[in-house]
Every structure is written in structure tokens, then in C-alpha cells.
Design a protein around this motif. Structure first.
Motif, PDB file in Angstrom:
ATOM      1  N   VAL A  27       0.874  -1.169   0.000  1.00 38.90           N
ATOM      2  CA  VAL A  27       0.000   0.000   0.000  1.00 38.90           C
ATOM      3  C   VAL A  27       0.912   1.220   0.000  1.00 38.90           C
ATOM      4  CG1 VAL A  27      -1.776   1.295   1.222  1.00 38.90           C
ATOM      5  CG2 VAL A  27      -1.864  -1.200   1.179  1.00 38.90           C
ATOM      6  N   LYS A  28       0.971   1.912  -1.114  1.00 43.79           N
ATOM      7  CA  LYS A  28       1.955   2.963  -1.308  1.00 43.79           C
ATOM      8  C   LYS A  28       1.308   4.331  -1.124  1.00 43.79           C
ATOM      9  CE  LYS A  28       5.801   3.983  -4.395  1.00 43.79           C
ATOM     10  NZ  LYS A  28       5.599   5.422  -4.521  1.00 43.79           N
ATOM     11  N   LEU A  29       1.534   4.906   0.050  1.00 39.58           N
ATOM     12  CA  LEU A  29       0.935   6.195   0.412  1.00 39.58           C
ATOM     13  C   LEU A  29       2.029   7.195   0.787  1.00 39.58           C
ATOM     14  CD1 LEU A  29      -1.904   4.776   2.725  1.00 39.58           C
ATOM     15  CD2 LEU A  29      -2.048   5.254   0.269  1.00 39.58           C
ATOM     16  N   ASN A  30       3.148   7.129   0.066  1.00 41.21           N
ATOM     17  CA  ASN A  30       4.315   7.915   0.480  1.00 41.21           C
ATOM     18  C   ASN A  30       4.837   8.883  -0.569  1.00 41.21           C
ATOM     19  OD1 ASN A  30       5.317   5.934  -1.267  1.00 41.21           O
ATOM     20  ND2 ASN A  30       7.279   5.819  -0.212  1.00 41.21           N
ATOM     21  N   ALA A  31       4.234   8.933  -1.758  1.00 43.79           N
ATOM     22  CA  ALA A  31       4.792   9.778  -2.821  1.00 43.79           C
ATOM     23  C   ALA A  31       3.760  10.710  -3.442  1.00 43.79           C
ATOM     24  CB  ALA A  31       5.428   8.904  -3.903  1.00 43.79           C
ATOM     25  N   ASN A  32       2.591  10.813  -2.842  1.00 43.49           N
ATOM     26  CA  ASN A  32       1.522  11.702  -3.320  1.00 43.49           C
ATOM     27  C   ASN A  32       1.111  11.403  -4.755  1.00 43.49           C
ATOM     28  OD1 ASN A  32       1.767  12.833  -0.818  1.00 43.49           O
ATOM     29  ND2 ASN A  32       2.859  14.649  -1.499  1.00 43.49           N
ATOM     30  N   GLU A  33       1.250  10.148  -5.173  1.00 45.27           N
ATOM     31  CA  GLU A  33       0.747   9.729  -6.477  1.00 45.27           C
ATOM     32  C   GLU A  33      -0.769   9.589  -6.408  1.00 45.27           C
ATOM     33  OE1 GLU A  33       4.555   6.795  -7.201  1.00 45.27           O
ATOM     34  OE2 GLU A  33       3.151   6.605  -5.542  1.00 45.27           O
ATOM     35  N   ASN A  34      -1.405   9.679  -7.577  1.00 50.48           N
ATOM     36  CA  ASN A  34      -2.838   9.465  -7.637  1.00 50.48           C
ATOM     37  C   ASN A  34      -3.108   7.964  -7.606  1.00 50.48           C
ATOM     38  OD1 ASN A  34      -5.674   9.358  -8.665  1.00 50.48           O
ATOM     39  ND2 ASN A  34      -5.327  11.544  -9.012  1.00 50.48           N
ATOM     40  N   PRO A  35      -4.058   7.501  -6.783  1.00 54.15           N
ATOM     41  CA  PRO A  35      -4.279   6.053  -6.667  1.00 54.15           C
ATOM     42  C   PRO A  35      -5.084   5.446  -7.807  1.00 54.15           C
ATOM     43  CG  PRO A  35      -5.840   7.193  -5.266  1.00 54.15           C
ATOM     44  CD  PRO A  35      -4.927   8.258  -5.854  1.00 54.15           C
ATOM     45  N   TYR A  36      -5.598   6.287  -8.701  1.00 57.42           N
ATOM     46  CA  TYR A  36      -6.443   5.796  -9.782  1.00 57.42           C
ATOM     47  C   TYR A  36      -5.667   5.771 -11.103  1.00 57.42           C
ATOM     48  CZ  TYR A  36     -10.060   6.474  -6.324  1.00 57.42           C
ATOM     49  OH  TYR A  36     -10.807   6.397  -5.178  1.00 57.42           O
ATOM     50  N   PRO A  37      -6.074   4.926 -12.056  1.00 58.92           N
ATOM     51  CA  PRO A  37      -5.365   4.834 -13.341  1.00 58.92           C
ATOM     52  C   PRO A  37      -5.567   6.088 -14.174  1.00 58.92           C
ATOM     53  CG  PRO A  37      -7.359   3.497 -13.387  1.00 58.92           C
ATOM     54  CD  PRO A  37      -7.211   3.979 -11.971  1.00 58.92           C
ATOM     55  N   PRO A  38      -4.758   6.259 -15.210  1.00 59.78           N
ATOM     56  CA  PRO A  38      -4.959   7.398 -16.115  1.00 59.78           C
ATOM     57  C   PRO A  38      -6.314   7.343 -16.794  1.00 59.78           C
ATOM     58  CG  PRO A  38      -2.795   6.412 -16.436  1.00 59.78           C
ATOM     59  CD  PRO A  38      -3.561   5.485 -15.555  1.00 59.78           C
ATOM     60  N   ALA A  39      -6.711   8.453 -17.392  1.00 62.44           N
ATOM     61  CA  ALA A  39      -7.981   8.532 -18.113  1.00 62.44           C
ATOM     62  C   ALA A  39      -8.059   7.440 -19.179  1.00 62.44           C
ATOM     63  CB  ALA A  39      -8.129   9.910 -18.756  1.00 62.44           C
TER      64      ALA A  39
END
Length: 354
Positions: A27-39
Motif C-alpha cells: 500500500v503505497k501512500l508515500n509519494a503523493n501519487e494518484n491512486p487511480y489509473p490514467p484517463a
């Protein structure tokens, strides 16, 4: 380092990104990436660009610039794209700072500003945040230096009002003010400084596709400014990396930012989960800042934050802890999907109950 490394960079401390562990089911919650796939249209757009890879990419980023301009309601000549927002920051600092023009920024903010200054030999004017870790824009008024303000700020997640930023622009008319709006699309409506662009020719606004447009791995950022400033930064770009955004990334970016419905849906999901996560942390006794970003900045007296960080890591949950002055007792938690946040809280409750 080798004996050949230039002595002028011997003391350079590179930027430290969020940990990138290759562990199954993390569970990667450390880099402020969006958790959803691209459009949905991004994959097809990238595939369509593949046959053209024998050719150099479009130097002008024409289609991409036009798509960004439509999204923000500006003209294509107001846009400059880069390999992530970090490159746009580099172009701006190289264009508008030098040994006699320092860069002013906060002591607790995006740490890449310091790295870029060290790399480019730019003097730094570090301005401490207030005791509550808010920024006081008045401390930036009348500095007569290049200024960068992350708004909302990272890692604190806090937002300064647009009128306060305007005063900084007004009182530094002969210097560039860079407003780093990496997270502004997670903030309340009206939080962007974009409306100030018509009034001030010294404003540069930086953005990224990594957060709200789900393309962290594509490495795409952009800035918005008056055409004359864009021309200055392009002069730097063409002096070292003319083809800085590859063809597949250009296609991905144009497709992503053109899907307004998907952008709105995903952003709303992150904001809703941010509210829920804030409530749940506070219910567990955490102090949580009111976030205007896709992450939370929180602390607790249950146990040292570094211990919580390490115990979560051992359970395959990555968040961010900064071993840095003033913020070593805080945790930065990226907002994930509801399922990811459920796993985070299950692990957190286990740790707090030990």
C-alpha cells in the motif's frame, strides 16, 4: 563519489524521493501519487504515437500545449512543458536567478528547491514558517529577490489566500514570483493564482500531471506565464534539452487533460477520501492539518511518529516521515483508494493497540 567528480558539487545533497519498494501487495501512500489509473483514452493515445517514434518529438508540444491551454482558459503561448514540474522549476531558476539574484523560499517546503539552488549555484534566502507551520506572505513582500511559494505547501498541506500572494507580486515588481501549484486542484475553487496572470508580468505558475491527471510515471509538468517569460525559459530549454518531452508523453498528457469528466470524478473521489481519512485520524487522537492537497500532515502523542512509520512499513504500508528540523514529529500520508485507506487504518489500529 569518484575522484573525478567536480569539486564544486562535492557537497551536493540530492533530492530524496518517496521510497519505491518492489513488494507485492504494498500500500503505497508515500509519494503523493494518484491512486487511480490514467484517463481511459490515454493508452490508445500512447499506442497511436508509437509508429512516429522514429522521428523526434514535436519541439513546440503543439497539441499538448493547446490541450493544457483549453483546460486552464489561457493561450498556448502561455504554456511551457517539461519533464515533470521539476524541470520547469529548473528552467525558471536558470532563467531568473543567478549568483547575484537569490531564491527566497520557506524553510519547510518542497526540498527540491534547495537541491536546485545547490546544483545551479544560486544563493538561498530561507524564510522560516510560522510556529504553526503556516506561511506569512508578508515576509516575502519587498524582497527584490526571485521567490518561490508552494501553494498549497508541501509537506504541510496548507494553503495561503490568493490576495496574500498578490501582495507579494505587487511588492516585488522587478523580480519573478514562482507559485508552485502542484496540488491546487485539490484545493477549494478559487485557490489558483491564475487570475493574477493578466495583472502581473512577473508571475510564473508551475503544475504537474503527476497528481490530478494520474501520470506520475510519464514525467510531465508545465508552467503558465506571460509569453515573454515563456520565451526566456524556452531559450534555456533549447540550450540543453530541446526535445525534453517525448512523443508518447505528449500524447498521454493531451488525452489525460482533455478528459474533463474523468478528471473531475477522480479528483472528487480523492477529496472525499481525504475528508474521511482526516475524520478517522482525528477520532484516533491525531492532530491533522486542514489539507488542501491529496495528502495529510498529521502528528500524535500516542508514540513517536518515526515508530509508527517504521511499523507500518514492516506491514507493507508506506507513508512518509521526514527526519528534518521542525517536522520530525509529523507523518505525511497520501490519500489512496478507500480500500487502501482501510488497510492503512487496520494496520494503524494494530500498531496503536500494541
Amino acid at each position: 563519489m569518484s575522484r573525478y567528480f567536480t569539486k564544486t558539487l562535492a557537497s551536493l545533497e540530492p533530492y530524496t524521493p518517496g521510497e519505491q519498494l518492489k513488494i507485492a501487495d504494498i500500500v503505497k501512500l508515500n509519494a503523493n501519487e494518484n491512486p487511480y489509473p490514467p484517463a481511459p483514452g490515454v493508452a490508445a493515445a500512447v499506442a497511436a504515437a508509437v509508429p512516429g517514434l522514429r522521428l523526434y518529438s514535436d519541439l513546440t508540444n503543439g497539441d499538448l500545449n493547446a490541450a493544457i491551454a483549453r483546460h486552464w482558459g489561457v493561450r498556448p503561448e502561455n504554456i511551457l512543458c517539461g519533464n515533470g514540474s521539476d524541470e520547469n522549476l529548473l528552467l525558471a531558476l536558470r532563467a531568473f536567478c543567478d549568483e547575484s539574484t537569490p531564491l527566497a523560499f520557506a524553510d519547510v517546503t518542497y526540498s527540491f528547491y534547495t537541491v536546485l539552488c545547490d546544483l545551479l549555484h544560486i544563493p538561498q534566502h530561507i524564510i522560516p514558517l510560522e510556529a504553526d507551520l503556516t506561511i506569512d506572505p508578508k515576509k516575502y513582500c519587498g524582497l527584490h529577490e526571485t521567490i518561490v511559494i508552494a501553494n498549497p505547501n508541501a509537506p504541510t498541506s496548507l494553503l495561503a489566500p490568493v490576495d496574500a500572494i498578490e501582495e507579494v507580486l505587487q511588492t516585488n515588481p522587478d523580480n519573478i514570483v514562482i507559485v508552485d501549484e502542484t496540488y491546487v486542484e485539490f484545493a477549494p475553487a478559487g485557490s489558483s493564482c491564475l487570475p493574477l496572470l493578466e495583472k502581473y508580468d512577473n508571475l510564473v505558475i508551475t503544475h504537474t500531471f503527476s497528481k490530478t491527471h494520474n501520470l506520475a510515471g510519464a514525467r510531465l509538468g508545465f508552467c503558465i506565464a506571460r509569453p515573454a517569460l515563456i520565451a526566456d525559459m524556452n531559450r534555456v530549454k533549447f540550450s540543453y534539452s530541446p526535445y525534453n518531452v517525448n512523443a508518447m508523453t505528449q500524447a498521454a498528457g493531451a488525452a489525460a487533460i482533455s478528459d474533463e469528466a474523468y478528471f473531475a470524478d477522480v479528483t472528487a473521489k480523492v477529496i472525499a477520501e481525504r475528508t474521511h481519512t482526516t475524520d478517522e485520524l482525528r477520532r484516533r487522537g491525531f492532530t491533522v492539518f486542514d489539507s488542501a492537497t491529496n495528502f495529510l500532515f498529521a502528528t500524535t502523542d500516542h508514540m513517536p511518529c518515526v515508530e509508527i512509520f517504521e511499523k507500518l512499513r514492516a506491514r507493507g504500508i508506506l507513508i512518509r516521515h521526514f527526519n528534518a528540523p521542525r517536522i520530525s514529529d509529523y507523518l505525511r500520508i497520501t490519500i489512496g483508494t478507500p480500500e487502501q485507506m482501510q488497510r492503512f487504518f487496520a494496520a494503524l489500529d494494530e500498531i496503536l493497540g500494541e
